[in-house]
Design an enzyme around this catalytic site. Structure first.
Site: not given
Ligand code: GLU
Length: 448
Positions: A113, A128, A168, A211, A242, A380
């Site tokens: 990340q 995370k 997530d 995403t 997703n 985000s």
């Protein structure tokens, strides 16, 4: 300074300290060869020992999450938040609720990340978190009580300017809602502490799609560079969550035929192209298994207990969008046999290191998740901006910004790889470009 030796020693020390953290060490092993190349060119960063500092997470939080099931039994899960690096902004990254979650998995995700967030060009550090709680098969009430308990501890460690979690695997709009409600009750303010919020309160347009759309935009820019497009391409997608749903939607919109999707039980092959609205109905609305798909679509076939990546069929583009290590070396060889030209990761680290080597040896253009799936976290960050200014931007505006961000990420990966004489090595491009920004920020802040 002997760079090879320096990098090797860092890896050896880590192997001793974090022995057994397989996924985490895998992410490190993917990263370190790029660092050898970078540090050989920029020895001042090696002299400052930035790499070893950066590899050490700034903070690792682990906590107990007690909750009551519908029968009144007290149950317990483990909660975590990894605050890995804050050099370029507040920690930012999702929460994962899945039985496979442990320290190793979350450290790998938080590590990746850092560079993903850096590549977006936006001011977000790497983090995370999550839990080994499994929302599958739980009632709404159980999920709510779990989320309330999880946030009762997590709220002590996060805030709109320090650490901003999101979703997530296993954490979607429902969970974000319960987490947000709890944070607000405890802290008596809310704005911007979580992203991926519903549109009715502070959510951003395009965040749900970001995403999946972003991964397809990345590939579109790559194809564009080759004077090609999605039009008429056959695309194979894994997953049906997703990321997968919106990758399929955008690829189909751009003229591709999407042949597959899957869940952890099996995969669906639909020669007529996956009906994305039906997948949404099954997975988003009813929370059912993907096997239901073939009850409606008669030409489609469900392969129980099989992986999409065992499919022997000609196709052009593969988008692994399910989970880490879903595609191994043997399956990578099948993809090559199938004639695949591009593999772009919608999930985080879905291809094993061996699989990536097979792609490189066979000139398959491989786009690592930290570049290709950065669209989610990018939007985000745009949600954070909108929350700060108490405004909501239109779908078209956010979607356009997402596309620009993915174009920049593609170009920076492409150009950095070229600069290092390793054309098309997008792993090197992503790692080096992502690292450089963070390392410079660390140096300038005197964090060495
Ligand atoms: N979980 C997503 C990722 O892997 C998004 C994180 C976020 O939006 O903060 O990048």
């Amino acid at each position: 300074m002997d760079i090879k030796k320096y990098v090797k020693e860092i890896r050896e020390k880590l192997g001793e300290k974090d022995n057994g953290q397989t996924e985490y060490l895998q992410a490190i092993d993917e990263f370190l060869p790029s660092m050898e190349a970078f540090l050989a060119k920029n020895p001042e960063f090696a002299e400052a020992n930035i790499l070893e500092l950066l590899i050490e997470p700034e903070r690792v939080i682990q906590f107990r999450v007690p909750w009551q099931d519908d029968q009144g039994n007290w149950r317990v899960n483990r909660g975590y938040r990894i605050q890995y690096n804050s050099a370029i902004g507040p920690y930012k990254g999702g929460l994962r609720f899945h039985p496979s979650v442990n320290l190793s998995v979350l450290k790998f995700l938080a590590f990746e990340q850092i560079f993903k967030n850096s590549l977006t060009g936006l001011p977000i550090g790497g983090g995370k978190g999550g839990s080994d709680f499994d929302p599958k098969g739980k009632s709404d009430g159980e999920v709510m009580r779990f989320c309330q308990s999880f946030m009762t501890e997590l709220h002590k460690h996060i805030g709109p300017n320090t650490d901003v979690p999101a979703g997530d695997i296993g954490v979607g709009a429902r969970e974000i809602g319960y987490l947000y409600g709890t944070y607000k009750r405890i802290r008596n303010y809310d704005a911007g502490v979580l992203t991926g919020k519903p549109l009715t309160y502070w959510g951003s347009q395009t965040r749900t799609e970001a995403t999946g759309y972003g991964a397809v935009y990345f590939v579109r820019h790559l194809l564009n560079d080759l004077n090609d497009s999605f039009e008429g391409k056959k695309v194979v997608v894994s997953g049906s969550g997703n990321v997968s749903i919106y990758a399929m939607e955008k690829a189909a919109e751009l003229g591709a035929t999407v042949l597959t999707c899957s869940d952890s039980n099996g995969f669906v092959y639909d020669p007529d192209g996956i009906d994305v609205a039906l997948v949404k109905e099954i997975k988003e609305k009813k929370r059912e298994r993907i096997s239901k798909y073939v009850e409606t679509r008669k030409n489609a076939v469900y392969h129980d207990g099989q992986s999409v990546w065992d499919l022997k069929e000609a196709y052009d583009i593969a988008l692994p969008c399910a989970t880490q290590n879903e595609l191994n070396k043997e399956q990578a060889a099948i993809l090559v046999e199938n004639g695949v030209k591009i593999v772009a990761e919608g999930a985080n680290m879905p291809c094993t290191l061996d699989a990536v080597h097979v792609f490189a040896e066979n000139n398959v253009l491989y786009c690592p998740g930290k570049a290709a799936n950065a669209g989610g976290v990018a939007v985000s960050a745009l949600e954070m901006s909108q929350n700060s200014e108490r405004l909501s931007w239109s779908f078209e505006k956010v979607d356009g910004m997402l596309d620009d961000i993915m174009k920049n990420i593609f170009e920076i990966c492409r150009d950095t790889a070229k600069e290092y004489g390793q054309e098309n090595n997008f792993v090197l491009g992503a790692n080096v470009a992502g690292f450089e920004r963070v390392a410079e920020a660390m140096l300038s802040q005197g964090l060495v």
